[in-house]
Design a protein around this motif. Sequence first.
Motif, PDB file in Angstrom:
ATOM      1  N   PRO A  69       1.047  -1.219   0.158  1.00 18.61           N
ATOM      2  CA  PRO A  69      -0.416  -0.182  -0.195  1.00 18.61           C
ATOM      3  C   PRO A  69       0.796   1.353  -0.021  1.00 18.61           C
ATOM      4  O   PRO A  69       0.610   2.306  -0.722  1.00 18.61           O
ATOM      5  N   LEU A  70       1.829   0.731   0.579  1.00 15.24           N
ATOM      6  CA  LEU A  70       2.958   2.410   0.444  1.00 15.24           C
ATOM      7  C   LEU A  70       3.339   2.953  -0.700  1.00 15.24           C
ATOM      8  O   LEU A  70       3.897   4.087  -1.382  1.00 15.24           O
ATOM      9  N   ILE A  71       3.747   1.840  -1.851  1.00 13.41           N
ATOM     10  CA  ILE A  71       4.286   2.216  -2.840  1.00 13.41           C
ATOM     11  C   ILE A  71       3.385   2.248  -3.322  1.00 13.41           C
ATOM     12  O   ILE A  71       3.853   3.508  -4.690  1.00 13.41           O
ATOM     13  N   ILE A  72       1.895   2.411  -3.661  1.00 11.54           N
ATOM     14  CA  ILE A  72       1.031   3.034  -4.307  1.00 11.54           C
ATOM     15  C   ILE A  72       0.910   4.100  -4.070  1.00 11.54           C
ATOM     16  O   ILE A  72       1.038   5.031  -4.535  1.00 11.54           O
ATOM     17  N   LEU A  73       0.658   4.739  -2.307  1.00 13.72           N
ATOM     18  CA  LEU A  73       1.086   6.463  -1.862  1.00 13.72           C
ATOM     19  C   LEU A  73       2.046   6.998  -3.199  1.00 13.72           C
ATOM     20  O   LEU A  73       1.873   7.999  -3.277  1.00 13.72           O
ATOM     21  N   ALA A  74       3.965   5.823  -3.054  1.00 10.48           N
ATOM     22  CA  ALA A  74       4.616   6.614  -3.824  1.00 10.48           C
ATOM     23  C   ALA A  74       3.986   7.546  -5.314  1.00 10.48           C
ATOM     24  O   ALA A  74       4.539   8.211  -5.730  1.00 10.48           O
ATOM     25  N   TYR A  75       3.515   6.240  -6.014  1.00  7.99           N
ATOM     26  CA  TYR A  75       2.995   6.325  -7.323  1.00  7.99           C
ATOM     27  C   TYR A  75       2.545   7.392  -7.132  1.00  7.99           C
ATOM     28  O   TYR A  75       2.075   8.781  -8.304  1.00  7.99           O
ATOM     29  N   VAL A  76       1.079   7.898  -6.016  1.00 10.39           N
ATOM     30  CA  VAL A  76       0.674   9.182  -6.508  1.00 10.39           C
ATOM     31  C   VAL A  76       1.148  10.072  -6.281  1.00 10.39           C
ATOM     32  O   VAL A  76       0.853  11.241  -6.901  1.00 10.39           O
ATOM     33  N   PHE A  77       2.128  10.142  -5.114  1.00  8.60           N
ATOM     34  CA  PHE A  77       2.931  11.300  -4.597  1.00  8.60           C
ATOM     35  C   PHE A  77       3.524  12.361  -5.276  1.00  8.60           C
ATOM     36  O   PHE A  77       4.270  12.918  -4.919  1.00  8.60           O
ATOM     37  N   LYS A  84       9.010  10.899   3.012  1.00 12.30           N
ATOM     38  CA  LYS A  84       9.464  11.697   1.697  1.00 12.30           C
ATOM     39  C   LYS A  84       8.218  12.307   1.301  1.00 12.30           C
ATOM     40  O   LYS A  84       8.116  13.295   0.805  1.00 12.30           O
ATOM     41  N   ILE A  85       7.174  12.649   1.282  1.00 11.50           N
ATOM     42  CA  ILE A  85       5.885  12.648   1.086  1.00 11.50           C
ATOM     43  C   ILE A  85       5.377  13.699   2.055  1.00 11.50           C
ATOM     44  O   ILE A  85       5.627  15.062   1.576  1.00 11.50           O
ATOM     45  N   ILE A  86       6.060  13.642   2.787  1.00 15.80           N
ATOM     46  CA  ILE A  86       5.623  14.999   4.573  1.00 15.80           C
ATOM     47  C   ILE A  86       7.270  15.840   3.975  1.00 15.80           C
ATOM     48  O   ILE A  86       6.352  16.951   4.046  1.00 15.80           O
ATOM     49  N   ASN A  87       7.582  14.853   3.847  1.00 17.13           N
ATOM     50  CA  ASN A  87       8.647  15.701   3.720  1.00 17.13           C
ATOM     51  C   ASN A  87       8.835  17.033   1.983  1.00 17.13           C
ATOM     52  O   ASN A  87       9.002  18.348   1.624  1.00 17.13           O
ATOM     53  N   LYS A  88       7.638  16.749   0.841  1.00 17.05           N
ATOM     54  CA  LYS A  88       7.799  17.402  -0.305  1.00 17.05           C
ATOM     55  C   LYS A  88       7.018  18.231  -0.071  1.00 17.05           C
ATOM     56  O   LYS A  88       6.680  19.653  -0.656  1.00 17.05           O
ATOM     57  N   TYR A  89       5.765  18.251   0.931  1.00 14.94           N
ATOM     58  CA  TYR A  89       5.261  19.176   1.080  1.00 14.94           C
ATOM     59  C   TYR A  89       5.385  20.286   2.197  1.00 14.94           C
ATOM     60  O   TYR A  89       4.558  20.952   2.466  1.00 14.94           O
ATOM     61  N   THR A  90       5.993  20.140   3.211  1.00 17.21           N
ATOM     62  CA  THR A  90       6.144  20.572   4.229  1.00 17.21           C
ATOM     63  C   THR A  90       7.200  21.294   4.843  1.00 17.21           C
ATOM     64  O   THR A  90       7.829  21.935   5.270  1.00 17.21           O
ATOM     65  N   GLY A  91       8.513  20.811   4.251  1.00 18.59           N
ATOM     66  CA  GLY A  91       9.827  20.667   4.433  1.00 18.59           C
ATOM     67  C   GLY A  91      10.438  20.364   5.239  1.00 18.59           C
ATOM     68  O   GLY A  91      11.713  20.569   5.833  1.00 18.59           O
ATOM     69  N   ILE A  92       9.685  19.134   6.559  1.00 20.64           N
ATOM     70  CA  ILE A  92      10.398  18.860   7.294  1.00 20.64           C
ATOM     71  C   ILE A  92      11.384  17.854   7.502  1.00 20.64           C
ATOM     72  O   ILE A  92      11.422  17.571   6.313  1.00 20.64           O
ATOM     73  N   PRO A  93      12.608  18.181   7.913  1.00 23.18           N
ATOM     74  CA  PRO A  93      13.434  17.238   7.656  1.00 23.18           C
ATOM     75  C   PRO A  93      13.319  15.453   7.960  1.00 23.18           C
ATOM     76  O   PRO A  93      12.400  15.368   9.029  1.00 23.18           O
ATOM     77  N   ILE A  94      13.392  15.081   6.964  1.00 25.21           N
ATOM     78  CA  ILE A  94      12.889  13.374   6.837  1.00 25.21           C
ATOM     79  C   ILE A  94      13.433  13.067   7.664  1.00 25.21           C
ATOM     80  O   ILE A  94      12.761  11.802   8.656  1.00 25.21           O
ATOM     81  N   SER A  95      14.481  13.097   9.045  1.00 28.12           N
ATOM     82  CA  SER A  95      15.170  12.170  10.003  1.00 28.12           C
ATOM     83  C   SER A  95      14.117  12.601  11.147  1.00 28.12           C
ATOM     84  O   SER A  95      13.902  11.454  11.273  1.00 28.12           O
ATOM     85  N   ARG A  96      13.396  13.538  10.871  1.00 32.79           N
ATOM     86  CA  ARG A  96      12.742  13.931  11.932  1.00 32.79           C
ATOM     87  C   ARG A  96      11.355  13.233  12.047  1.00 32.79           C
ATOM     88  O   ARG A  96      10.481  12.781  12.914  1.00 32.79           O
TER      89      ARG A  96
END
Length: 279
Positions: free
Chosen positions: A65-73, A139-151
């Motif tokens: 299911p997460l790979i499907i999200l990767a395709y969409v976003f 990665k999706i949250i980072n793309k749209y918010t700029g919050i560091p991936i590690s956090r």
Amino acid sequence: MSNKYLQFLKEYTIVALACIAMAFNINYFFVGNKLAQGGVSGLSLIIHYLSNIDISYLYFVLNIPLIILAYVFLGKNFLLKTLFATFILSIFLKVFASFSEPLDDILLAAIFGGAINGIAVGIVFYAGGSTGGMDIVAKIINKYTGIPISRILLATDFMILSMVAVIFGKVIFMYTLISLVISSKMIDIIQVGIYSAKGVTIITNKEDELRKKIMEDTGRGITLISARGGYTQKGVGMLYCVVGQYQLIRVKTIVKEIDPSAFMIVADVHEVIGNGFLS
């Protein structure tokens, strides 16, 4: 052979090697010592410990299911690398299943396991891919918010670890938390670079003297910026330069000698690319 094909081959080779290292790491340091992880790999480990179902199968199924999200976003290119990484990781989790003997020191297992995991994940991100799991969500949250991936990963991992604490107890929880913090730090290092410099902004009325002296003593270039004081509305001199950590002391000394009343701001700068710095 075109440059585009070579770049493609290079990126996928890097992703494959990182995933192979991660698969060995999970078996050797985590499964072998009954430690947990965060994210989907953590869920896979929890289910594996409770049911003895093969971790490679669990990891692959939970990622669908997460790979499907990767395709969409995140687009087709990211999806292909993520599918590739998930496939390689799942296969080698099976290949290295026999390397799961417990170590004498669980703390060392947590430290080294976290470090290697963070390096591997950071390398995959650097190559433009993902190992699947919560990496995709981060990665999706980072793309749209700029919050560091590690956090993001640390926050989502902490929620998974709450389950670990309830099911396996506080000792395993604490060891795994140590591993996650180290992993998060290593991801940051891979993403922004281990090399650190200092960005220095100087507001002064003696910009010409400071400019000459700093350039002469450090060999670094300086950018002059036009500025005005917010209160007086009068023009003031502003200098900006990037120096190595050891040169910062010399810059501070120069500023104090030439203009003790100067206003100076020092900030961390990562991954400096350009003449005189690491690229």
